[in-house]
Enzyme design. Structure first.
Site, short mmCIF file in Angstrom:
data_model
loop_
_atom_site.label_atom_id
_atom_site.label_comp_id
_atom_site.label_asym_id
_atom_site.label_seq_id
_atom_site.Cartn_x
_atom_site.Cartn_y
_atom_site.Cartn_z
N GLY B 18 -53.23 -62.75 50.43
CA GLY B 18 -54.49 -63.39 50.07
C GLY B 18 -55.43 -63.52 51.26
N SER B 19 -55.58 -62.42 52.01
CA SER B 19 -56.34 -62.53 53.27
C SER B 19 -57.66 -61.78 53.23
CB SER B 19 -55.49 -62.03 54.44
OG SER B 19 -54.88 -60.80 54.14
N ARG B 21 -60.32 -63.10 52.06
CA ARG B 21 -61.35 -64.11 52.29
C ARG B 21 -60.70 -65.47 52.49
NH1 ARG B 21 -63.11 -66.24 46.80
NH2 ARG B 21 -61.44 -65.58 45.42
N ASN B 96 -49.97 -67.02 51.53
CA ASN B 96 -51.21 -67.77 51.31
C ASN B 96 -51.85 -67.50 49.95
OD1 ASN B 96 -53.90 -69.08 52.21
ND2 ASN B 96 -54.47 -66.97 51.72
N SER B 148 -50.50 -77.73 50.04
CA SER B 148 -51.74 -78.50 49.91
C SER B 148 -51.41 -79.98 49.98
CB SER B 148 -52.41 -78.20 48.56
OG SER B 148 -53.42 -79.15 48.29
N TYR B 161 -52.24 -77.98 39.67
CA TYR B 161 -52.36 -77.33 40.98
C TYR B 161 -51.41 -78.00 41.98
CZ TYR B 161 -54.36 -75.85 45.44
OH TYR B 161 -54.53 -75.36 46.71
N THR B 164 -47.85 -76.91 41.45
CA THR B 164 -47.55 -75.57 41.96
C THR B 164 -47.36 -75.60 43.47
OG1 THR B 164 -49.86 -74.86 42.32
CG2 THR B 164 -48.90 -74.49 40.14
N LYS B 165 -48.14 -76.44 44.15
CA LYS B 165 -48.03 -76.51 45.60
C LYS B 165 -46.81 -77.35 46.04
CE LYS B 165 -51.37 -73.86 46.92
NZ LYS B 165 -51.07 -72.63 47.71
#
Lengths: 81, 253
Positions: B18-19, B21, B96, B148, B161, B164-165
């Site tokens: 996921g790099s 952005r 990520n 997160s 969310y 999931t984290k």
């Protein structure tokens, strides 16, 4: 035969078997040394020796010495005598 | 015998999922500036290749690109096979790739719920599983997961969310125990509120509220997160594993 010998040596080393132990009929969990922890060490040792990368599905499917031979043949490492 | 200062040191090979952005791109940039050979990842070939080209242009670093949906185990396996073919090993892995969605309980569609888990939790699991054998061949191998503050603190609208984290934290701790004997360190970073596309939809009041909740009085920049990731991957963190490093400006206090 050289490749079969190399694979046999990898099996003996990763599973902590005697240098003269027969491994060609070995199956997963058929000996106490081949448990799930040793399985991952065995996979790592095979990958290192034959410079291949084994997918998760194949890791799960490699349940015998014979299947390891077939797996390496699939990866292009010639192991059949 | 100490090694000669002139002895060449091989660059670390580092994959950042996921790099293309956001935080992942900031991490890739930080590692590139630190001398790593960085393998950038995006969901599409175009996004990954463009990000890799831009990073090489900006930093002079050696980069590479792989692509695929991390929620698809076959795509992840293909990515790792490519890395094996081109680099033979991984020294660093930054997990990520993730998506964000917020909704009150009872108001999030099942497709969104499933997609959040598929990318953030299951995708992280596929990535670690498929990368493990490459990491075993790495030099001082280390993994950092992006979690997160929502994983431990929670917030209105963040239930799914955050779940999931939180799954990522469970993955981090067990992986650290299991892979430690192989010399592989596994840690997580838990950002607070970060200036990324994920917060871009907030209005002025929403942003101000989050700044007020942060004792250090600002939102995090992606570079703040990248610095923490680079530290956990470095030799300076050589005896740290199974930890979660908050990079949140004190928002959890």
């Amino acid at each position: 035969m050289e490749h079969l010998d190399r694979l046999s040596t990898v099996f003996r080393g990763a599973l902590g078997l005697a240098p003269d132990a027969r491994v060609d009929a070995l199956e997963y969990r058929s000996v106490p040394q081949w448990d799930s922890l040793a399985h991952m060490s065995l996979i790592a040792a095979i990958e290192e020796e034959f410079d291949v990368m084994i997918d998760t599905d194949d890791v799960l499917d490699m349940s015998s010495f014979a299947k390891a031979v077939a797996l390496l043949e699939k990866h292009g490492a010639v192991v059949s005598g | 015998m100490p090694s000669s200062a002139a002895e060449p040191v091989e660059a670390r090979v580092s994959l950042v999922t996921g790099s293309s952005r956001g935080i992942g791109n900031a991490v890739a940039r930080r590692l590139a500036l630190g001398g790593h050979t960085v393998v950038l990842h995006g969901r599409t070939y175009e996004s990954a290749a463009a990000a890799a080209s831009a990073l090489t242009r900006d930093t002079g670093a050696k980069t590479d690109a792989v692509h695929g949906d991390v929620a698809d185990p076959a795509a992840v396996a293909d990515m790792m096979r490519e890395i094996h073919r081109r680099h033979r090993r991984l020294d660093s892995l930054v997990v990520n790739a993730g998506i964000h969605a917020a909704a009150m309980i009872g108001m999030m569609g099942s497709e969104t719920v499933e997609r959040l888990f598929q990318v953030n939790a299951i995708g992280a699991t596929h990535t670690l599983q498929s990368a493990a054998s490459l990491l075993r061949r790495g030099v001082a191998p280390a993994v950092v997961f992006l979690s997160s503050v929502m994983a431990t603190r929670g917030s209105t609208g963040q239930a799914v969310y955050g779940a999931t984290k939180a799954a990522v934290l469970g993955l981090t701790r067990s992986a650290a125990k299991e892979l430690g004997p192989a010399g592989i360190r596994v840690n997580a970073v838990a950002p607070g509120f970060v200036e990324t596309d994920m917060l871009a939809s907030l209005d002025e009041d929403g942003r101000a509220e989050r700044v007020r909740a942060t004792p250090l009085g600002r939102l995090a920049e992606p570079g703040d997160i990248a610095a923490a990731v680079a530290f956990l991957l470095s030799g300076d963190a050589g005896f740290i594993t199974g930890q979660v490093l908050g990079v949140d400006g004190g928002v959890i206090l």
